[in-house]
Enzyme design. Structure first.
Site, mmCIF file in Angstrom:
data_model
loop_
_atom_site.group_PDB
_atom_site.id
_atom_site.type_symbol
_atom_site.label_atom_id
_atom_site.label_comp_id
_atom_site.label_asym_id
_atom_site.label_seq_id
_atom_site.Cartn_x
_atom_site.Cartn_y
_atom_site.Cartn_z
ATOM 1 N N CYS A 51 0.813 -1.222 0.000
ATOM 2 C CA CYS A 51 0.000 0.000 0.000
ATOM 3 C C CYS A 51 0.843 1.268 0.000
ATOM 4 O O CYS A 51 0.622 2.187 -0.808
ATOM 5 C CB CYS A 51 -0.970 -0.012 1.179
ATOM 6 S SG CYS A 51 -0.167 0.041 2.812
ATOM 7 N N HIS B 265 -2.808 0.862 6.831
ATOM 8 C CA HIS B 265 -3.075 0.893 5.386
ATOM 9 C C HIS B 265 -3.218 2.335 4.908
ATOM 10 O O HIS B 265 -3.644 3.222 5.657
ATOM 11 C CB HIS B 265 -4.359 0.113 5.072
ATOM 12 C CG HIS B 265 -4.532 -0.202 3.626
ATOM 13 N ND1 HIS B 265 -3.690 -1.045 2.937
ATOM 14 C CD2 HIS B 265 -5.456 0.226 2.715
ATOM 15 C CE1 HIS B 265 -4.086 -1.140 1.672
ATOM 16 N NE2 HIS B 265 -5.156 -0.372 1.519
ATOM 17 N N HIS C 242 -5.910 1.936 -4.224
ATOM 18 C CA HIS C 242 -4.891 1.402 -3.314
ATOM 19 C C HIS C 242 -4.472 0.009 -3.745
ATOM 20 O O HIS C 242 -5.091 -0.609 -4.620
ATOM 21 C CB HIS C 242 -5.441 1.363 -1.882
ATOM 22 C CG HIS C 242 -6.632 0.462 -1.722
ATOM 23 N ND1 HIS C 242 -6.800 -0.373 -0.644
ATOM 24 C CD2 HIS C 242 -7.733 0.254 -2.512
ATOM 25 C CE1 HIS C 242 -7.948 -1.038 -0.756
ATOM 26 N NE2 HIS C 242 -8.524 -0.675 -1.872
#
Length: 213
Positions: free
Chosen positions: A118, A169, A181
């Site tokens: 990420c 994240h 993402h």
């Protein structure tokens, strides 16, 4: 009497044939002179001899780098980056991020040729569009960014998620409640909704990178 007539006819014939023969010789000599002095520049003044120009060698399609090769992939990404730098800052970020859709997830991945995690994904986008060196992990990106409230989010801002109070994240906000993402192992870069229950209950906040302020 007969001989006299024959002589007269012979003289008359010579008188007729001799001028014709002389005229033919003159015409022939004139034509020969004309042919020997003929020039295309006189008839067509704009005439110029054709000179073949060298032709650039064409690269056969079979020899061009395939997108499946490292060279082909790099050339393709360079072209995308060149097009992106002429756009408005936020559109530049969003459009470039969209070119990376479907690239596989890879833990600690930082390059499209191998895959992204990420924070490797967000780092790559900002590095290639603005030359910004974001930290390589999500918690550090969260700490370094400018804090903004959810209602003020704009395209290109970073959105963060947490588990038990720890930032786990990060993604890029794309507007209209969506973000792009690199989600998890076995997944690929994709767009999700912030309103999705999975992400909604893990919401941590948003941050703005200084180049978009």
């Amino acid at each position: 009497m007969l001989q006299t007539r024959i002589v007269r006819l012979a003289v008359l014939a010579f008188a007729v044939v001799a001028p014709i023969s002389s005229f033919a010789q003159v015409r022939t000599s004139q034509q020969s002179a004309t042919q020997s002095s003929f020039s295309l520049d006189q008839v067509v003044p704009q005439y110029r001899p054709f000179v073949a120009q060298p032709v650039a060698a064409r690269v056969p399609l079979a020899l061009k780098p395939s997108l499946d090769t490292d060279a082909g992939f790099t050339a393709s990404m360079d072209e995308v980056i060149d097009r992106a730098i002429y756009k408005a800052p936020r559109k530049r970020v969003a459009d470039f991020a969209m070119t990376l859709r479907d690239i596989r997830y890879r833990r600690a991945g930082r390059d499209p040729s191998t895959g992204f995690d990420c924070s490797g994904f967000t780092h790559y986008v900002y590095n290639k569009t603005f030359g910004v060196e974001l930290p390589y992990d999500a918690p550090s990106q969260y700490r370094d960014g400018e804090k903004i409230v959810r209602e003020e989010m704009k395209v290109g801002d970073l959105v963060f998620f947490q588990v038990r109070g720890h930032i786990t994240h990060v993604g890029l906000y794309m507007g209209e409640g969506r973000f792009i993402h690199s989600p998890a192992p076995g997944k690929r870069v994709r767009i999700d909704e912030l309103a999705n229950p999975y992400w909604a209950k893990r919401w941590a906040g948003a941050r703005r990178v200084h180049v978009l302020s």
